[in-house]
Design a protein around this motif. Structure first.
Motif, PDB file in Angstrom:
ATOM      1  N   THR A 244     -82.982  68.125 -94.273  1.00 26.67           N
ATOM      2  CA  THR A 244     -82.734  67.571 -92.944  1.00 26.67           C
ATOM      3  C   THR A 244     -81.434  68.130 -92.386  1.00 26.67           C
ATOM      4  N   LEU A 245     -81.490  68.666 -91.182  1.00 25.93           N
ATOM      5  CA  LEU A 245     -80.312  69.176 -90.476  1.00 25.93           C
ATOM      6  C   LEU A 245     -80.137  68.357 -89.207  1.00 25.93           C
ATOM      7  N   THR A 246     -78.958  67.744 -89.047  1.00 24.74           N
ATOM      8  CA  THR A 246     -78.691  66.904 -87.883  1.00 24.74           C
ATOM      9  C   THR A 246     -78.086  67.726 -86.763  1.00 24.74           C
ATOM     10  N   CYS A 247     -78.599  67.543 -85.563  1.00 22.63           N
ATOM     11  CA  CYS A 247     -78.080  68.243 -84.379  1.00 22.63           C
ATOM     12  C   CYS A 247     -76.665  67.753 -84.083  1.00 22.63           C
ATOM     13  N   ALA A 248     -75.716  68.671 -84.000  1.00 24.80           N
ATOM     14  CA  ALA A 248     -74.309  68.292 -83.820  1.00 24.80           C
ATOM     15  C   ALA A 248     -74.071  67.624 -82.470  1.00 24.80           C
ATOM     16  N   THR A 249     -74.795  68.041 -81.452  1.00 24.63           N
ATOM     17  CA  THR A 249     -74.571  67.499 -80.108  1.00 24.63           C
ATOM     18  C   THR A 249     -75.428  66.272 -79.825  1.00 24.63           C
ATOM     19  N   ASP A 250     -76.406  65.984 -80.669  1.00 21.63           N
ATOM     20  CA  ASP A 250     -77.251  64.810 -80.510  1.00 21.63           C
ATOM     21  C   ASP A 250     -77.687  64.329 -81.888  1.00 21.63           C
ATOM     22  N   PRO A 251     -76.884  63.479 -82.530  1.00 17.39           N
ATOM     23  CA  PRO A 251     -77.198  63.022 -83.896  1.00 17.39           C
ATOM     24  C   PRO A 251     -78.524  62.284 -84.009  1.00 17.39           C
ATOM     25  N   ASP A 252     -79.108  61.882 -82.874  1.00 17.07           N
ATOM     26  CA  ASP A 252     -80.406  61.213 -82.915  1.00 17.07           C
ATOM     27  C   ASP A 252     -81.558  62.194 -83.070  1.00 17.07           C
ATOM     28  N   GLN A 253     -81.243  63.500 -83.145  1.00 19.84           N
ATOM     29  CA  GLN A 253     -82.278  64.501 -83.376  1.00 19.84           C
ATOM     30  C   GLN A 253     -81.998  65.225 -84.687  1.00 19.84           C
ATOM     31  N   GLN A 254     -83.028  65.341 -85.510  1.00 21.47           N
ATOM     32  CA  GLN A 254     -82.869  65.994 -86.812  1.00 21.47           C
ATOM     33  C   GLN A 254     -84.008  66.986 -87.042  1.00 21.47           C
ATOM     34  N   LEU A 255     -83.638  68.165 -87.513  1.00 22.18           N
ATOM     35  CA  LEU A 255     -84.619  69.183 -87.866  1.00 22.18           C
ATOM     36  C   LEU A 255     -84.990  69.012 -89.336  1.00 22.18           C
ATOM     37  N   VAL A 256     -86.269  68.827 -89.617  1.00 23.94           N
ATOM     38  CA  VAL A 256     -86.759  68.673 -90.982  1.00 23.94           C
ATOM     39  C   VAL A 256     -87.603  69.896 -91.332  1.00 23.94           C
ATOM     40  N   THR A 257     -87.262  70.554 -92.434  1.00 27.03           N
ATOM     41  CA  THR A 257     -87.978  71.750 -92.863  1.00 27.03           C
ATOM     42  C   THR A 257     -88.584  71.549 -94.250  1.00 27.03           C
ATOM     43  N   TRP A 258     -89.647  72.315 -94.538  1.00 28.09           N
ATOM     44  CA  TRP A 258     -90.258  72.319 -95.863  1.00 28.09           C
ATOM     45  C   TRP A 258     -90.246  73.756 -96.383  1.00 28.09           C
ATOM     46  N   THR A 259     -89.712  73.965 -97.555  1.00 31.53           N
ATOM     47  CA  THR A 259     -89.660  75.300 -98.146  1.00 31.53           C
ATOM     48  C   THR A 259     -90.117  75.240 -99.597  1.00 31.53           C
ATOM     49  N   ALA A 260     -90.371  76.428-100.160  1.00 32.41           N
ATOM     50  CA  ALA A 260     -90.817  76.517-101.555  1.00 32.41           C
ATOM     51  C   ALA A 260     -89.986  77.563-102.281  1.00 32.41           C
ATOM     52  N   GLU A 261     -89.885  77.408-103.582  1.00 34.59           N
ATOM     53  CA  GLU A 261     -89.161  78.364-104.416  1.00 34.59           C
ATOM     54  C   GLU A 261     -89.813  79.744-104.283  1.00 34.59           C
ATOM     55  N   PRO A 262     -89.030  80.781-103.940  1.00 32.00           N
ATOM     56  CA  PRO A 262     -89.604  82.129-103.810  1.00 32.00           C
ATOM     57  C   PRO A 262     -90.327  82.563-105.084  1.00 32.00           C
ATOM     58  N   GLY A 263     -91.500  83.162-104.905  1.00 37.30           N
ATOM     59  CA  GLY A 263     -92.277  83.641-106.039  1.00 37.30           C
ATOM     60  C   GLY A 263     -93.158  82.590-106.682  1.00 37.30           C
ATOM     61  N   SER A 264     -93.028  81.336-106.261  1.00 39.15           N
ATOM     62  CA  SER A 264     -93.831  80.259-106.841  1.00 39.15           C
ATOM     63  C   SER A 264     -95.211  80.224-106.172  1.00 39.15           C
ATOM     64  N   PRO A 265     -96.192  79.591-106.821  1.00 40.56           N
ATOM     65  CA  PRO A 265     -97.509  79.432-106.187  1.00 40.56           C
ATOM     66  C   PRO A 265     -97.426  78.710-104.843  1.00 40.56           C
ATOM     67  N   SER A 266     -96.496  77.766-104.722  1.00 47.78           N
ATOM     68  CA  SER A 266     -96.346  77.048-103.457  1.00 47.78           C
ATOM     69  C   SER A 266     -95.812  77.967-102.368  1.00 47.78           C
ATOM     70  N   HIS A 267     -94.916  78.889-102.742  1.00 42.92           N
ATOM     71  CA  HIS A 267     -94.391  79.862-101.780  1.00 42.92           C
ATOM     72  C   HIS A 267     -95.526  80.758-101.283  1.00 42.92           C
ATOM     73  N   ASP A 268     -96.369  81.199-102.211  1.00 46.08           N
ATOM     74  CA  ASP A 268     -97.526  82.009-101.827  1.00 46.08           C
ATOM     75  C   ASP A 268     -98.479  81.195-100.952  1.00 46.08           C
ATOM     76  N   GLY A 269     -98.632  79.917-101.282  1.00 40.13           N
ATOM     77  CA  GLY A 269     -99.502  79.058-100.487  1.00 40.13           C
ATOM     78  C   GLY A 269     -99.011  78.883 -99.068  1.00 40.13           C
ATOM     79  N   LEU A 270     -97.690  78.764 -98.906  1.00 40.24           N
ATOM     80  CA  LEU A 270     -97.126  78.647 -97.557  1.00 40.24           C
ATOM     81  C   LEU A 270     -97.358  79.920 -96.758  1.00 40.24           C
ATOM     82  N   ARG A 271     -97.192  81.070 -97.404  1.00 42.55           N
ATOM     83  CA  ARG A 271     -97.420  82.343 -96.713  1.00 42.55           C
ATOM     84  C   ARG A 271     -98.890  82.469 -96.294  1.00 42.55           C
ATOM     85  N   PHE A 272     -99.766  82.049 -97.172  1.00 45.13           N
ATOM     86  CA  PHE A 272    -101.182  82.065 -96.813  1.00 45.13           C
ATOM     87  C   PHE A 272    -101.441  81.143 -95.625  1.00 45.13           C
ATOM     88  N   LEU A 273    -100.837  79.952 -95.657  1.00 42.81           N
ATOM     89  CA  LEU A 273    -101.026  78.997 -94.568  1.00 42.81           C
ATOM     90  C   LEU A 273    -100.461  79.546 -93.265  1.00 42.81           C
TER      91      LEU A 273
END
Length: 297
Positions: A244-273
């Protein structure tokens, strides 16, 4: 949740936490007498905090405020973690009881540009009460097509409990849903006058027994980082880290990201998706694309 309800939540939260602590946990002797309720009594918390029972009782009833020093002692006695301490301060602080004028939320332009540049990383922008303000195509491919959801129903907690497809994404749905409820509790402390949040809580309490039970338990959590397992109908099983990354100019907004360990099956799955979502994006309507920048109040 109006001001009186906000004060009442302080008492309910303190009561719920002291019921989880036994006298032996805090070094009090076992008198051998039968206790009518589990956990610590009010007078025991007051004794350990070096305040009068009347003072603590009025605090738990929402009829007085407490100094930071007293709150800190109570937090130590009740063994509150960092998230629970923050919640206690939000509930007990004078600023938290002051009505806040809320304007319609629209995703911050810089967050919008960042979303557009995250081609291989699913991401959403959450606003007040965990409303979904914006998303990128990969987030829609991972979770759901948010553009097809009415704007006022575009709320993450609501989707977790109400949308069968979203619910089916999480093999460990109970843990995910319980965490979402705990995070929503923190939102309620920050915006006690939010009528839309109160309506959301009321709706989900009626519709789902789990929500009603967990909301009543008064557990809290801050959005930070963690790991979630997805059982995706296209990409298969994915183990993704969320941040979670909070917007400095508006703390009521937060960027939420999903990532996977490089080289893992989940990383490959994300690339496929990601490839799959690009192919599928050719069918997206202009209205669907515009909805990704939608605003909510």
């Amino acid at each position: 949740m109006d001001r009186n309800a906000h004060a009442g939540e302080l008492g309910a939260f303190l009561k719920a936490r002291r019921m989880e602590i036994t006298p032996s946990d805090v070094g009090l002797p076992d008198t051998g007498t039968r206790r009518r309720v589990r956990g610590l009594r009010r007078e025991e918390v007051a004794l350990l905090a070096s305040i009068s029972t009347d003072y603590y009782t009025r605090l738990e009833q929402g009829r007085r405020t407490a100094s930071p020093q007293v709150l800190d002692r109570i937090a130590q006695i009740l063994r509150l973690d960092d998230d629970e301490r923050e919640y206690l301060v939000e509930l007990a602080g004078k600023d938290a009881l002051r009505p806040r004028r809320q304007t319609a939320q629209k995703v911050h332009p810089q967050l919008r540009r960042l979303l557009d540049d995250l081609v291989t990383v699913p991401a959403v922008v959450l606003g007040r009460r965990m409303d979904i303000l914006a998303w990128n195509p990969l987030a829609a491919a991972l979770v759901t097509d948010f553009s097809k959801i009415p704007e006022k129903q575009r709320n993450y907690v609501r989707l977790v409990f109400v949308d069968p497809a979203v619910r089916a994404l999480y093999p460990d749905w109970e843990t995910v849903a319980h965490t979402a409820v705990s995070q929503l509790r923190m939102e309620a402390a920050r915006t006690p006058q939010d009528q839309r949040l109160a309506a959301l809580v009321g709706e989900l309490s009626v519709r789902d027994e789990h929500f009603r039970q967990w909301w009543g338990a008064h557990h809290v959590a801050v959005r930070g980082m963690g790991t979630k397992v997805f059982r995706h109908p296209v990409a298969g099983d994915l183990t993704l880290d969320w941040d979670t990354l909070t917007c400095a100019t508006d703390p009521d907004q937060q960027l939420v990201t999903w990532t996977a360990e490089p080289g893992s099956p989940s990383h490959d799955g994300l690339r496929f998706l990601a490839s799959w979502s690009v192919d599928d994006a050719g069918t997206e309507t202009d209205a669907g694309a515009d909805a990704r920048t939608g605003k909510t109040s």
